[in-house]
Design an enzyme around this catalytic site. Structure first.
Site, mmCIF file in Angstrom:
data_model
loop_
_atom_site.group_PDB
_atom_site.id
_atom_site.type_symbol
_atom_site.label_atom_id
_atom_site.label_comp_id
_atom_site.label_asym_id
_atom_site.label_seq_id
_atom_site.Cartn_x
_atom_site.Cartn_y
_atom_site.Cartn_z
ATOM 1 N N ARG A 174 0.811 -1.217 0.000
ATOM 2 C CA ARG A 174 0.000 0.000 0.000
ATOM 3 C C ARG A 174 0.845 1.267 0.000
ATOM 4 N NH1 ARG A 174 -5.139 0.658 2.009
ATOM 5 N NH2 ARG A 174 -4.472 2.291 3.425
ATOM 6 N N ARG A 178 7.926 7.155 -5.227
ATOM 7 C CA ARG A 178 8.111 7.858 -6.514
ATOM 8 C C ARG A 178 9.392 8.705 -6.567
ATOM 9 N NH1 ARG A 178 3.459 11.360 -4.443
ATOM 10 N NH2 ARG A 178 2.007 9.704 -4.956
ATOM 11 N N ARG A 251 -7.330 -5.260 14.863
ATOM 12 C CA ARG A 251 -6.435 -4.345 15.554
ATOM 13 C C ARG A 251 -7.282 -3.127 15.900
ATOM 14 N NH1 ARG A 251 -2.281 -4.555 18.758
ATOM 15 N NH2 ARG A 251 -0.752 -2.895 18.482
ATOM 16 N N ARG A 282 0.714 8.258 15.230
ATOM 17 C CA ARG A 282 0.642 9.557 14.529
ATOM 18 C C ARG A 282 -0.084 10.596 15.361
ATOM 19 N NH1 ARG A 282 -2.475 6.941 9.300
ATOM 20 N NH2 ARG A 282 -4.126 5.934 10.463
ATOM 21 N N GLU A 302 -2.736 8.881 18.171
ATOM 22 C CA GLU A 302 -3.359 7.601 17.820
ATOM 23 C C GLU A 302 -2.490 6.452 18.339
ATOM 24 O OE1 GLU A 302 -4.928 7.864 13.804
ATOM 25 O OE2 GLU A 302 -4.451 5.760 13.514
ATOM 26 N N TYR A 350 -10.493 -4.391 4.665
ATOM 27 C CA TYR A 350 -10.173 -2.965 4.727
ATOM 28 C C TYR A 350 -10.663 -2.342 3.428
ATOM 29 C CZ TYR A 350 -8.025 1.481 5.561
ATOM 30 O OH TYR A 350 -7.855 2.836 5.769
ATOM 31 N N ASP A 352 -11.448 1.263 1.511
ATOM 32 C CA ASP A 352 -11.430 2.723 1.520
ATOM 33 C C ASP A 352 -12.857 3.206 1.277
ATOM 34 O OD1 ASP A 352 -8.830 3.523 2.103
ATOM 35 O OD2 ASP A 352 -8.135 3.140 0.061
HETATM 36 P P1 FAD Z 1 -18.745 1.631 9.432
HETATM 37 O O1 FAD Z 1 -18.381 3.040 9.184
HETATM 38 O O2 FAD Z 1 -18.030 0.899 10.490
HETATM 39 O O3 FAD Z 1 -20.315 1.589 9.761
HETATM 40 C C1 FAD Z 1 -20.958 0.442 10.279
HETATM 41 C C2 FAD Z 1 -22.067 0.921 11.210
HETATM 42 O O4 FAD Z 1 -22.827 -0.222 11.628
HETATM 43 C C3 FAD Z 1 -21.545 1.574 12.472
HETATM 44 O O5 FAD Z 1 -22.094 2.868 12.614
HETATM 45 C C4 FAD Z 1 -22.005 0.652 13.589
HETATM 46 O O6 FAD Z 1 -22.355 1.328 14.784
HETATM 47 C C5 FAD Z 1 -23.218 -0.025 12.961
HETATM 48 N N1 FAD Z 1 -23.534 -1.321 13.571
HETATM 49 C C6 FAD Z 1 -22.701 -2.382 13.699
HETATM 50 N N2 FAD Z 1 -23.339 -3.393 14.339
HETATM 51 C C7 FAD Z 1 -24.601 -2.952 14.602
HETATM 52 C C8 FAD Z 1 -25.710 -3.526 15.260
HETATM 53 N N3 FAD Z 1 -25.657 -4.748 15.797
HETATM 54 N N4 FAD Z 1 -26.861 -2.810 15.347
HETATM 55 C C9 FAD Z 1 -26.926 -1.551 14.855
HETATM 56 N N5 FAD Z 1 -25.882 -0.956 14.239
HETATM 57 C C10 FAD Z 1 -24.744 -1.636 14.115
HETATM 58 N N6 FAD Z 1 -11.042 5.331 4.013
HETATM 59 C C11 FAD Z 1 -10.651 6.284 3.133
HETATM 60 O O7 FAD Z 1 -11.100 6.269 1.977
HETATM 61 N N7 FAD Z 1 -9.782 7.273 3.498
HETATM 62 C C12 FAD Z 1 -9.242 7.343 4.746
HETATM 63 O O8 FAD Z 1 -8.445 8.245 5.046
HETATM 64 C C13 FAD Z 1 -9.628 6.343 5.695
HETATM 65 N N8 FAD Z 1 -9.115 6.369 6.926
HETATM 66 C C14 FAD Z 1 -9.433 5.369 7.794
HETATM 67 C C15 FAD Z 1 -8.840 5.386 9.045
HETATM 68 C C16 FAD Z 1 -9.122 4.378 9.938
HETATM 69 C C17 FAD Z 1 -8.486 4.399 11.298
HETATM 70 C C18 FAD Z 1 -9.982 3.312 9.560
HETATM 71 C C19 FAD Z 1 -10.254 2.167 10.480
HETATM 72 C C20 FAD Z 1 -10.604 3.310 8.335
HETATM 73 C C21 FAD Z 1 -10.343 4.338 7.426
HETATM 74 N N9 FAD Z 1 -10.944 4.376 6.173
HETATM 75 C C22 FAD Z 1 -10.554 5.343 5.284
HETATM 76 C C23 FAD Z 1 -11.983 3.385 5.778
HETATM 77 C C24 FAD Z 1 -13.430 3.879 6.080
HETATM 78 O O9 FAD Z 1 -13.558 4.090 7.461
HETATM 79 C C25 FAD Z 1 -14.444 2.846 5.580
HETATM 80 O O10 FAD Z 1 -14.378 2.732 4.179
HETATM 81 C C26 FAD Z 1 -15.916 3.161 5.936
HETATM 82 O O11 FAD Z 1 -16.085 3.720 7.201
HETATM 83 C C27 FAD Z 1 -16.726 1.889 5.868
HETATM 84 O O12 FAD Z 1 -18.085 2.163 6.073
HETATM 85 P P2 FAD Z 1 -19.066 1.024 6.605
HETATM 86 O O13 FAD Z 1 -20.438 1.587 6.531
HETATM 87 O O14 FAD Z 1 -18.778 -0.252 5.921
HETATM 88 O O15 FAD Z 1 -18.612 0.768 8.122
HETATM 89 N N1 UDP Z 2 3.517 2.211 7.199
HETATM 90 C C1 UDP Z 2 4.828 2.340 7.629
HETATM 91 N N2 UDP Z 2 5.335 3.585 7.891
HETATM 92 C C2 UDP Z 2 4.590 4.710 7.739
HETATM 93 C C3 UDP Z 2 3.263 4.585 7.290
HETATM 94 C C4 UDP Z 2 2.754 3.323 7.034
HETATM 95 O O1 UDP Z 2 5.524 1.354 7.773
HETATM 96 O O2 UDP Z 2 5.112 5.819 8.002
HETATM 97 C C5 UDP Z 2 2.980 0.854 6.912
HETATM 98 C C6 UDP Z 2 2.298 0.231 8.124
HETATM 99 O O3 UDP Z 2 2.578 -1.154 8.116
HETATM 100 C C7 UDP Z 2 0.823 0.473 7.847
HETATM 101 C C8 UDP Z 2 0.750 0.399 6.318
HETATM 102 O O4 UDP Z 2 2.008 0.907 5.887
HETATM 103 O O5 UDP Z 2 0.004 -0.488 8.472
HETATM 104 C C9 UDP Z 2 -0.386 1.213 5.706
HETATM 105 O O6 UDP Z 2 -0.289 2.529 6.177
HETATM 106 P P1 UDP Z 2 -1.248 3.710 5.728
HETATM 107 O O7 UDP Z 2 -0.853 4.922 6.524
HETATM 108 O O8 UDP Z 2 -1.240 3.824 4.254
HETATM 109 O O9 UDP Z 2 -2.702 3.192 6.116
HETATM 110 P P2 UDP Z 2 -3.645 3.491 7.379
HETATM 111 O O10 UDP Z 2 -2.920 3.053 8.600
HETATM 112 O O11 UDP Z 2 -3.923 4.963 7.369
HETATM 113 O O12 UDP Z 2 -4.862 2.684 7.107
#
Ligand code: FAD
Ligand code: UDP
Length: 370
Positions: A174, A178, A251, A282, A302, A350, A352
């Site tokens: 991921r 460049r 995790r 971070r 975080e 995972y 996006d």
């Molecule tokens: P969720 O957002 O988890 O929604 C699921 C919902 O279901 C929740 O509100 C939950 O409360 C509800 N639910 C679950 N069980 C029940 C139940 N039994 N009854 C009622 N409700 C329930 N994507 C990006 O494109 N860019 C980013 O920068 C990015 N950053 C991220 C950073 C982190 C730390 C993480 C973990 C993910 C990130 N993502 C990012 C991914 C993004 O969060 C997901 O694509 C998106 O939130 C998924 O939406 P979802 O509806 O599938 O899940």
């Molecule tokens: N990673 C790393 N160093 C960094 C940033 C990311 O080694 O400075 C690795 C780490 O294993 C991480 C993966 O790249 O789990 C993906 O990181 P990214 O920040 O792209 O994803 P996010 O954690 O935001 O989902």
């Protein structure tokens, strides 16, 4: 409440909201429930004194899918934020993703040719690895010794709570790489933060849709099942099947927010802390996502954590054990013809945000054509 809806959607996250929007547009009825007190799932932001705090981790919208970009732009406009994170290693700041600015700081080189020369020399030592067996082998083969030791090894071990030799190789694919002086983390042509915040995007998707918050499907399963012809489930798939094949591991993360009476703490939205001796991975300074001009600021540290049932499941752990378990749940789900499983928790993937919307719209279209 005894109306029969076409769909009961469990989860008001991006998947549930996009699915609801699409089927409603085509005349279907639905009820959305969520156990949380707010809509938006993990994209939810809490506004404190004019700053949108990304409560469940920083979210930056980026995509190369033209149709998904057009779709979200129907509901909200995006600002021109470009993610250009920095890496802090032992007090030195380096640009990410790995690019000419990083190589210049790391090795003092100025040209792509010089950088490639050093990189090739370091990679050469690992070219005997044809099929990397784990993340360490993959990283060394891709990046060589210096980049691996400075940016990857310690950060990754903090993030995942185990050695890089125990992690699958694909995680590191991921990381973009460049040879230009370009600090844009993503290669995608479309990127930004919704103007007005993610909550507004979700609220606009859910306009006209009945939503019940603080409502857990598992508190009264029979009752909720009786409300609709079909169910869209976006929660944890192992919980849906009462953990019949065992728990899926995740995790988790802990977020520590700090309100500071200064207007600018770190000058950037995201700074990674790559060394092992710093316990967080971070620091996010939320106002920079929206070019905030407030006299104060809010930062979030975080901390990666192990996941316990009842905690927040963030990142699926794609090891052999979990891949076997999810396969069993997916096979079983085929027999539940009136339940549609979607989103990151039901797929145990995972995704996006653009992938999530794409999957929800695909499912909605399939339903509308059936
Ligand atoms: P969720 O957002 O988890 O929604 C699921 C919902 O279901 C929740 O509100 C939950 O409360 C509800 N639910 C679950 N069980 C029940 C139940 N039994 N009854 C009622 N409700 C329930 N994507 C990006 O494109 N860019 C980013 O920068 C990015 N950053 C991220 C950073 C982190 C730390 C993480 C973990 C993910 C990130 N993502 C990012 C991914 C993004 O969060 C997901 O694509 C998106 O939130 C998924 O939406 P979802 O509806 O599938 O899940
Ligand atoms: N990673 C790393 N160093 C960094 C940033 C990311 O080694 O400075 C690795 C780490 O294993 C991480 C993966 O790249 O789990 C993906 O990181 P990214 O920040 O792209 O994803 P996010 O954690 O935001 O989902």
């Amino acid at each position: 409440m005894n109306t029969i809806f076409d769909y009961l959607i469990i989860g008001a996250g991006l998947f549930g909201a996009s699915f609801a929007q699409k089927i409603r547009e085509h005349g279907k009825t639905c009820l959305v429930i969520d156990k949380r007190i707010h809509i938006g799932g993990n994209t939810y932001c809490r506004n404190e004194e004019g700053i949108n705090i990304h409560e469940y981790g920083a979210h930056i919208f980026h995509t190369d899918k033209e149709d998904i970009w057009q779709y979200v732009n129907r509901f909200i406009q995006f600002n021109h934020f470009i993610n250009s994170p920095l890496a802090n290693y032992k007090g030195q700041l380096y640009n990410l993703p790995f690019n000419m600015n990083t190589f210049n700081k790391l090795w003092g080189v100025n040209t792509p040719e010089e950088a490639k020369g050093i990189l090739e020399k370091q990679r050469k030592a690992y070219q005997h690895i044809t099929e990397p067996k784990n993340l360490e082998e993959q990283a060394l083969k891709l990046c060589g010794e210096d980049i691996y030791r400075t940016f990857i090894k310690e950060y990754t071990e903090k993030q995942w709570g185990c050695s890089t030799t125990e992690l699958p190789a694909f995680i590191i694919r991921r990381l973009p790489f460049r040879f230009t002086y370009d600090n844009n983390y993503f290669d995608d042509p479309y990127q930004g933060i919704p103007i007005g915040g993610y909550n507004l995007l979700i609220a606009n998707l859910l306009k006209g849709v009945e939503v019940k918050l603080s409502t857990n499907y598992f508190d009264n399963r029979e009752f909720f099942d009786s409300l609709a012809k079909k169910i869209v489930f976006t929660g944890c798939i192992d919980e849906f099947f009462n953990y019949e094949f065992g728990h899926l591991d995740y995790r988790s993360l802990k977020f520590e927010h700090e309100y500071l009476k200064i207007n600018n703490f770190q000058g950037n939205a995201v700074i990674n802390y790559n060394e092992a001796s710093v316990p967080f991975t971070r620091i996010i300074e939320h106002k920079h996502f929206e070019f905030g001009q407030q006299p104060h600021t809010i930062i979030t540290k975080e901390y990666p954590q192990s996941y316990q049932i009842g905690g927040e499941p963030y990142y699926p752990i794609n090891n052999e054990k979990n891949m076997k378990t999810i396969k069993q749940y997916k096979e079983k789900s085929i027999y539940y013809s009136n339940v549609l499983f979607g989103g990151r928790l039901a797929q145990y993937a995972y995704l996006d945000m653009d992938d999530t919307i794409e999957a929800a719209l695909y499912l909605a279209k399939k339903e509308l054509n059936s």
